[in-house]
Design a protein around this motif. Structure first.
Motif, PDB file in Angstrom:
ATOM      1  N   ALA A 282      -3.007   1.476  -0.718  1.00  0.00           N
ATOM      2  CA  ALA A 282      -1.656   1.874  -1.158  1.00  0.00           C
ATOM      3  C   ALA A 282      -0.601   1.424  -0.152  1.00  0.00           C
ATOM      4  O   ALA A 282       0.444   0.883  -0.532  1.00  0.00           O
ATOM      5  N   ALA A 283      -0.872   1.628   1.120  1.00  0.00           N
ATOM      6  CA  ALA A 283       0.088   1.215   2.163  1.00  0.00           C
ATOM      7  C   ALA A 283       0.250  -0.296   2.178  1.00  0.00           C
ATOM      8  O   ALA A 283       1.365  -0.805   2.316  1.00  0.00           O
ATOM      9  N   ALA A 284      -0.841  -1.020   2.001  1.00  0.00           N
ATOM     10  CA  ALA A 284      -0.786  -2.489   2.056  1.00  0.00           C
ATOM     11  C   ALA A 284      -0.012  -3.082   0.885  1.00  0.00           C
ATOM     12  O   ALA A 284       0.789  -3.989   1.067  1.00  0.00           O
ATOM     13  N   ILE A 285      -0.239  -2.567  -0.318  1.00  0.00           N
ATOM     14  CA  ILE A 285       0.436  -3.184  -1.469  1.00  0.00           C
ATOM     15  C   ILE A 285       1.897  -2.750  -1.579  1.00  0.00           C
ATOM     16  O   ILE A 285       2.695  -3.481  -2.164  1.00  0.00           O
ATOM     17  N   THR A 286       2.239  -1.625  -1.003  1.00  0.00           N
ATOM     18  CA  THR A 286       3.644  -1.223  -1.065  1.00  0.00           C
ATOM     19  C   THR A 286       4.489  -1.917   0.001  1.00  0.00           C
ATOM     20  O   THR A 286       5.708  -1.999  -0.142  1.00  0.00           O
ATOM     21  N   ARG A 287       3.870  -2.447   1.041  1.00  0.00           N
ATOM     22  CA  ARG A 287       4.643  -3.156   2.074  1.00  0.00           C
ATOM     23  C   ARG A 287       4.784  -4.655   1.767  1.00  0.00           C
ATOM     24  O   ARG A 287       5.560  -5.341   2.394  1.00  0.00           O
ATOM     25  N   SER A 288       3.980  -5.158   0.815  1.00  0.00           N
ATOM     26  CA  SER A 288       4.051  -6.609   0.531  1.00  0.00           C
ATOM     27  C   SER A 288       5.083  -6.934  -0.507  1.00  0.00           C
ATOM     28  O   SER A 288       5.701  -6.149  -1.114  1.00  0.00           O
TER      29      SER A 288
ATOM     30  N   ASN B 176      -3.581  -7.721   8.090  1.00  0.00           N
ATOM     31  CA  ASN B 176      -2.144  -7.553   7.931  1.00  0.00           C
ATOM     32  C   ASN B 176      -1.593  -8.381   6.768  1.00  0.00           C
ATOM     33  O   ASN B 176      -0.436  -8.205   6.392  1.00  0.00           O
ATOM     34  N   THR B 177      -2.402  -9.253   6.158  1.00  0.00           N
ATOM     35  CA  THR B 177      -1.911 -10.097   5.063  1.00  0.00           C
ATOM     36  C   THR B 177      -2.729 -10.037   3.777  1.00  0.00           C
ATOM     37  O   THR B 177      -2.229 -10.406   2.722  1.00  0.00           O
ATOM     38  N   ARG B 178      -3.982  -9.608   3.864  1.00  0.00           N
ATOM     39  CA  ARG B 178      -4.844  -9.678   2.685  1.00  0.00           C
ATOM     40  C   ARG B 178      -6.007  -8.705   2.784  1.00  0.00           C
ATOM     41  O   ARG B 178      -6.287  -8.145   3.840  1.00  0.00           O
ATOM     42  N   LEU B 179      -6.677  -8.557   1.648  1.00  0.00           N
ATOM     43  CA  LEU B 179      -7.916  -7.808   1.568  1.00  0.00           C
ATOM     44  C   LEU B 179      -9.038  -8.828   1.453  1.00  0.00           C
ATOM     45  O   LEU B 179      -8.978  -9.732   0.614  1.00  0.00           O
ATOM     46  N   ILE B 180     -10.034  -8.717   2.309  1.00  0.00           N
ATOM     47  CA  ILE B 180     -11.188  -9.623   2.273  1.00  0.00           C
ATOM     48  C   ILE B 180     -12.407  -8.799   1.902  1.00  0.00           C
ATOM     49  O   ILE B 180     -12.709  -7.807   2.556  1.00  0.00           O
ATOM     50  N   LEU B 181     -13.094  -9.216   0.853  1.00  0.00           N
ATOM     51  CA  LEU B 181     -14.349  -8.587   0.449  1.00  0.00           C
ATOM     52  C   LEU B 181     -15.463  -9.531   0.842  1.00  0.00           C
ATOM     53  O   LEU B 181     -15.473 -10.697   0.440  1.00  0.00           O
ATOM     54  N   VAL B 182     -16.367  -9.063   1.653  1.00  0.00           N
ATOM     55  CA  VAL B 182     -17.483  -9.866   2.139  1.00  0.00           C
ATOM     56  C   VAL B 182     -18.734  -9.391   1.414  1.00  0.00           C
ATOM     57  O   VAL B 182     -19.140  -8.243   1.557  1.00  0.00           O
ATOM     58  N   ASP B 183     -19.309 -10.282   0.617  1.00  0.00           N
ATOM     59  CA  ASP B 183     -20.489  -9.964  -0.189  1.00  0.00           C
ATOM     60  C   ASP B 183     -21.670 -10.757   0.355  1.00  0.00           C
ATOM     61  O   ASP B 183     -21.768 -11.964   0.159  1.00  0.00           O
ATOM     62  N   LYS B 184     -22.559 -10.064   1.050  1.00  0.00           N
ATOM     63  CA  LYS B 184     -23.761 -10.706   1.592  1.00  0.00           C
ATOM     64  C   LYS B 184     -24.825 -10.701   0.512  1.00  0.00           C
ATOM     65  O   LYS B 184     -25.143  -9.651  -0.036  1.00  0.00           O
TER      66      LYS B 184
ATOM     67  N   PRO C 149      -4.736 -11.589  -1.738  1.00  0.00           N
ATOM     68  CA  PRO C 149      -3.458 -11.287  -1.079  1.00  0.00           C
ATOM     69  C   PRO C 149      -2.891  -9.989  -1.660  1.00  0.00           C
ATOM     70  O   PRO C 149      -2.970  -9.761  -2.868  1.00  0.00           O
ATOM     71  N   TYR C 150      -2.350  -9.153  -0.815  1.00  0.00           N
ATOM     72  CA  TYR C 150      -1.839  -7.867  -1.281  1.00  0.00           C
ATOM     73  C   TYR C 150      -0.793  -8.032  -2.379  1.00  0.00           C
ATOM     74  O   TYR C 150      -0.735  -7.241  -3.312  1.00  0.00           O
ATOM     75  N   LYS C 151       0.017  -9.087  -2.286  1.00  0.00           N
ATOM     76  CA  LYS C 151       1.078  -9.289  -3.283  1.00  0.00           C
ATOM     77  C   LYS C 151       0.510  -9.613  -4.666  1.00  0.00           C
ATOM     78  O   LYS C 151       1.216  -9.510  -5.663  1.00  0.00           O
TER      79      LYS C 151
END
Length: 127
Positions: free
Chosen positions: A121-127, A48-56, A70-72
């Motif tokens: 798209a939904a995440a960055i337009t709501r932040s 609900n606050t950010r995008l997390i990329l997990v690179d193993k 952070p989306y913002k």
């Protein structure tokens, strides 16, 4: 088929409960996972606050890099879908003030790239 999709580079949806267990130490109080996608061993996690990329990394996958965006901070992104002879799709994400994309991920032809695009798209337009 999930394992085969992963080997082919196809992003597949993964259970938010499974991701919550894996990222328990990384999530902050009150942070909820909206959706997650698995790409071979890596993860794209939408909270609900950010995008997390997990690179193993490495053979065993014990070494893990957690990349938080952070989306913002996302200024724009692009999605290139696969064509008839082009077997992969591509997601690029730019961070504010950067000339080059900070993130560049490859997806298989029959992947969830459109679902990823809608969520982003939904995440960055709501932040």
């Amino acid at each position: 088929m999930g394992f085969l999709n992963g080997l082919l580079g196809n992003a597949s949806t993964i259970s938010t409960d499974e991701v919550k267990n894996e990222l328990g130490a990384v999530l902050i109080p009150g942070e909820d996972i909206d959706a997650a996608f698995k790409l071979i061993r890596d993860l794209l996690v939408f909270t609900n606050t950010r995008l997390i990329l997990v690179d193993k990394q490495g053979i065993t996958g014990k070494k893990i890099e957690y990349h938080t965006i952070p989306y913002k901070s996302i200024s724009h992104f692009s999605v290139e879908t696969a064509g008839r002879f082009d077997l992969d799709s591509e997601l690029k994400i730019w961070i504010s003030g950067a000339d080059n994309p900070a993130i560049n991920k490859q997806f298989g032809k029959n992947s969830s790239i459109n679902d990823v695009q809608k969520l982003l798209a939904a995440a960055i337009t709501r932040s």
